[in-house]
Design a protein around this motif. Structure first.
Motif, PDB file in Angstrom:
ATOM      1  N   THR A   1       7.214   5.299  13.177  1.00 45.65           N
ATOM      2  CA  THR A   1       7.882   6.004  12.087  1.00 45.65           C
ATOM      3  C   THR A   1       7.469   5.131  10.875  1.00 45.65           C
ATOM      4  N   GLY A   2       8.293   5.748   9.542  1.00 44.91           N
ATOM      5  CA  GLY A   2       8.069   4.473   8.363  1.00 44.91           C
ATOM      6  C   GLY A   2       8.334   5.408   6.963  1.00 44.91           C
ATOM      7  N   VAL A   3       7.514   4.932   6.260  1.00 45.62           N
ATOM      8  CA  VAL A   3       8.225   5.649   5.157  1.00 45.62           C
ATOM      9  C   VAL A   3       6.738   5.404   4.757  1.00 45.62           C
ATOM     10  N   LEU A   4       6.489   6.371   3.505  1.00 47.69           N
ATOM     11  CA  LEU A   4       5.457   6.591   2.780  1.00 47.69           C
ATOM     12  C   LEU A   4       6.028   7.292   0.662  1.00 47.69           C
ATOM     13  N   VAL A   5       5.057   6.208  -0.485  1.00 52.78           N
ATOM     14  CA  VAL A   5       5.757   6.668  -1.171  1.00 52.78           C
ATOM     15  C   VAL A   5       4.616   6.949  -1.848  1.00 52.78           C
ATOM     16  N   PHE A   6       4.579   7.177  -3.180  1.00 55.75           N
ATOM     17  CA  PHE A   6       3.268   8.017  -3.860  1.00 55.75           C
ATOM     18  C   PHE A   6       4.086   8.471  -5.324  1.00 55.75           C
ATOM     19  N   GLY A   7       3.457   7.763  -5.809  1.00 54.02           N
ATOM     20  CA  GLY A   7       3.939   8.073  -7.514  1.00 54.02           C
ATOM     21  C   GLY A   7       2.285   7.662  -8.383  1.00 54.02           C
ATOM     22  N   SER A   8       2.362   8.419  -9.375  1.00 46.25           N
ATOM     23  CA  SER A   8       0.913   7.800 -10.431  1.00 46.25           C
ATOM     24  C   SER A   8      -0.121   7.637  -9.443  1.00 46.25           C
ATOM     25  N   GLY A   9      -0.349   8.378  -8.551  1.00 41.76           N
ATOM     26  CA  GLY A   9      -1.770   8.141  -8.150  1.00 41.76           C
ATOM     27  C   GLY A   9      -2.541   6.861  -7.369  1.00 41.76           C
ATOM     28  N   VAL A  10      -1.106   6.581  -6.487  1.00 43.92           N
ATOM     29  CA  VAL A  10      -1.004   5.139  -6.073  1.00 43.92           C
ATOM     30  C   VAL A  10      -0.216   5.768  -4.481  1.00 43.92           C
ATOM     31  N   PHE A  11      -0.723   5.088  -3.152  1.00 44.52           N
ATOM     32  CA  PHE A  11      -0.215   5.451  -2.077  1.00 44.52           C
ATOM     33  C   PHE A  11       0.647   4.152  -1.571  1.00 44.52           C
ATOM     34  N   PHE A  12       1.632   3.876  -1.276  1.00 46.35           N
ATOM     35  CA  PHE A  12       2.350   2.390  -0.763  1.00 46.35           C
ATOM     36  C   PHE A  12       2.736   3.052   0.104  1.00 46.35           C
TER      37      PHE A  12
ATOM     38  N   LYS B   1      -6.591  -4.604  -8.345  1.00 46.08           N
ATOM     39  CA  LYS B   1      -6.799  -5.278  -9.808  1.00 46.08           C
ATOM     40  C   LYS B   1      -7.303  -3.180 -10.371  1.00 46.08           C
ATOM     41  N   ARG B   2      -8.225  -2.597  -9.680  1.00 40.63           N
ATOM     42  CA  ARG B   2      -8.348  -1.653  -9.772  1.00 40.63           C
ATOM     43  C   ARG B   2      -7.172  -0.384  -9.812  1.00 40.63           C
ATOM     44  N   ILE B   3      -6.040  -0.917  -8.934  1.00 42.19           N
ATOM     45  CA  ILE B   3      -5.129   0.342  -8.559  1.00 42.19           C
ATOM     46  C   ILE B   3      -4.440  -0.259  -9.412  1.00 42.19           C
ATOM     47  N   LEU B   4      -4.205  -1.670  -9.918  1.00 36.82           N
ATOM     48  CA  LEU B   4      -3.348  -1.817 -11.157  1.00 36.82           C
ATOM     49  C   LEU B   4      -3.684  -1.215 -12.578  1.00 36.82           C
ATOM     50  N   LYS B   5      -5.032  -1.828 -12.937  1.00 37.53           N
ATOM     51  CA  LYS B   5      -5.889  -0.867 -13.900  1.00 37.53           C
ATOM     52  C   LYS B   5      -5.357   1.183 -13.895  1.00 37.53           C
ATOM     53  N   GLN B   6      -5.650   1.231 -13.240  1.00 39.46           N
ATOM     54  CA  GLN B   6      -4.977   2.852 -13.310  1.00 39.46           C
ATOM     55  C   GLN B   6      -3.798   3.009 -13.171  1.00 39.46           C
ATOM     56  N   LEU B   7      -3.006   2.064 -13.149  1.00 41.14           N
ATOM     57  CA  LEU B   7      -1.290   2.302 -13.816  1.00 41.14           C
ATOM     58  C   LEU B   7      -1.658   2.519 -15.069  1.00 41.14           C
TER      59      LEU B   7
ATOM     60  N   PHE C   1       2.398  -1.876   9.274  1.00 44.56           N
ATOM     61  CA  PHE C   1       1.159  -2.023   8.806  1.00 44.56           C
ATOM     62  C   PHE C   1       1.613  -1.357   7.316  1.00 44.56           C
ATOM     63  N   VAL C   2       1.682  -2.309   6.525  1.00 46.53           N
ATOM     64  CA  VAL C   2       2.646  -2.118   4.479  1.00 46.53           C
ATOM     65  C   VAL C   2       0.259  -1.801   4.334  1.00 46.53           C
ATOM     66  N   TYR C   3       0.264  -0.774   3.804  1.00 44.72           N
ATOM     67  CA  TYR C   3      -0.709  -0.744   2.264  1.00 44.72           C
ATOM     68  C   TYR C   3       0.096  -0.117   1.634  1.00 44.72           C
ATOM     69  N   CYS C   4      -1.125  -0.287   0.639  1.00 49.74           N
ATOM     70  CA  CYS C   4      -1.453   0.396  -0.564  1.00 49.74           C
ATOM     71  C   CYS C   4      -2.688   1.300  -0.946  1.00 49.74           C
ATOM     72  N   SER C   5      -2.623   2.424  -1.448  1.00 49.99           N
ATOM     73  CA  SER C   5      -4.212   2.340  -1.768  1.00 49.99           C
ATOM     74  C   SER C   5      -4.349   3.961  -3.243  1.00 49.99           C
TER      75      SER C   5
ATOM     76  N   GLU D   1       6.495   2.119 -12.320  1.00 52.42           N
ATOM     77  CA  GLU D   1       7.271   0.584 -12.634  1.00 52.42           C
ATOM     78  C   GLU D   1       7.307  -0.329 -11.788  1.00 52.42           C
ATOM     79  N   ASP D   2       8.255   0.775 -10.264  1.00 50.15           N
ATOM     80  CA  ASP D   2       8.172   0.115  -9.227  1.00 50.15           C
ATOM     81  C   ASP D   2       6.937  -0.415  -8.252  1.00 50.15           C
ATOM     82  N   ILE D   3       6.429   0.561  -8.482  1.00 49.84           N
ATOM     83  CA  ILE D   3       4.754   0.635  -7.689  1.00 49.84           C
ATOM     84  C   ILE D   3       4.068  -1.098  -8.104  1.00 49.84           C
ATOM     85  N   ARG D   4       4.007  -0.691 -10.232  1.00 52.58           N
ATOM     86  CA  ARG D   4       3.248  -2.042 -10.537  1.00 52.58           C
ATOM     87  C   ARG D   4       3.987  -2.907 -10.023  1.00 52.58           C
ATOM     88  N   MET D   5       5.539  -3.681  -9.351  1.00 51.20           N
ATOM     89  CA  MET D   5       6.082  -4.539  -9.377  1.00 51.20           C
ATOM     90  C   MET D   5       5.299  -4.980  -7.624  1.00 51.20           C
TER      91      MET D   5
END
Length: 158
Positions: free
Chosen positions: A56-67, A141-147, A24-28, A118-122
């Motif tokens: 198992t997995g990986v969590l990325v957090f930056g600029s108020g966004v989880f991936f 779109k809301r998440i990208l606007k936040q960035l 399961f892959v998500y962003c928020s 920028e990594d999250i934006r891509m």
């Protein structure tokens, strides 16, 4: 067919069958008040939970966004997905990918990495281009606007 010892032809003697893994892959978007310290607590709790449940997995957090990418037994991942959707520490949860297949784990250990916006934006821009559901498109779109809304250190606080 089978060889004389009852082993399927072409099978290696020491070859272990690959497990069926669900991913399961998500962003928020992070809720107000979620900072690096809170993310550290999330990771510590997740490490304990996930170890006990074969996740198992990986969590990325930056600029108020989880991936996040999580993988493991389907039943355990589905339970975790339900918990993620009910977690008040984030919102605008967008499912980017989920499926089950027989393969090796991509992330044999739980990790957390901070990345630049920028990594999250891509990743999010690619997801937006392939999104099919209106709710996912709107949330992305809301998440990208936040960035794009201001200095990186102020993101995730609105």
């Amino acid at each position: 067919m089978f060889d004389e010892y009852g082993i399927p032809r072409g099978a290696e003697l020491n070859e272990v069958p690959l497990p069926a893994l669900y991913h399961f892959v998500y962003c928020s978007r992070a809720a107000d008040g979620v900072d690096d310290a809170e993310v550290g607590r999330i990771v510590k709790a997740a490490q304990l939970h996930n170890l006990a449940h074969g996740i198992t997995g990986v969590l990325v957090f930056g600029s108020g966004v989880f991936f996040q990418w999580i993988e493991g037994p389907a039943a355990q991942i589905h339970k975790l997905i339900a918990r993620l959707h009910g977690d008040s520490r984030h919102y605008d949860v967008v499912s980017l990918s989920q499926s089950e297949e027989e393969r090796e784990r991509l992330y044999p250990d739980w990790e957390m990495e901070k990345v630049e916006a920028e990594d999250i934006r891509m990743v999010l821009t690619d997801a937006l281009e392939s999104a099919e559901y209106k709710s996912n498109i709107a949330a992305l779109k809301r998440i990208l606007k936040q960035l794009d809304s201001g200095p990186l250190d102020s993101l995730g606080r609105s």
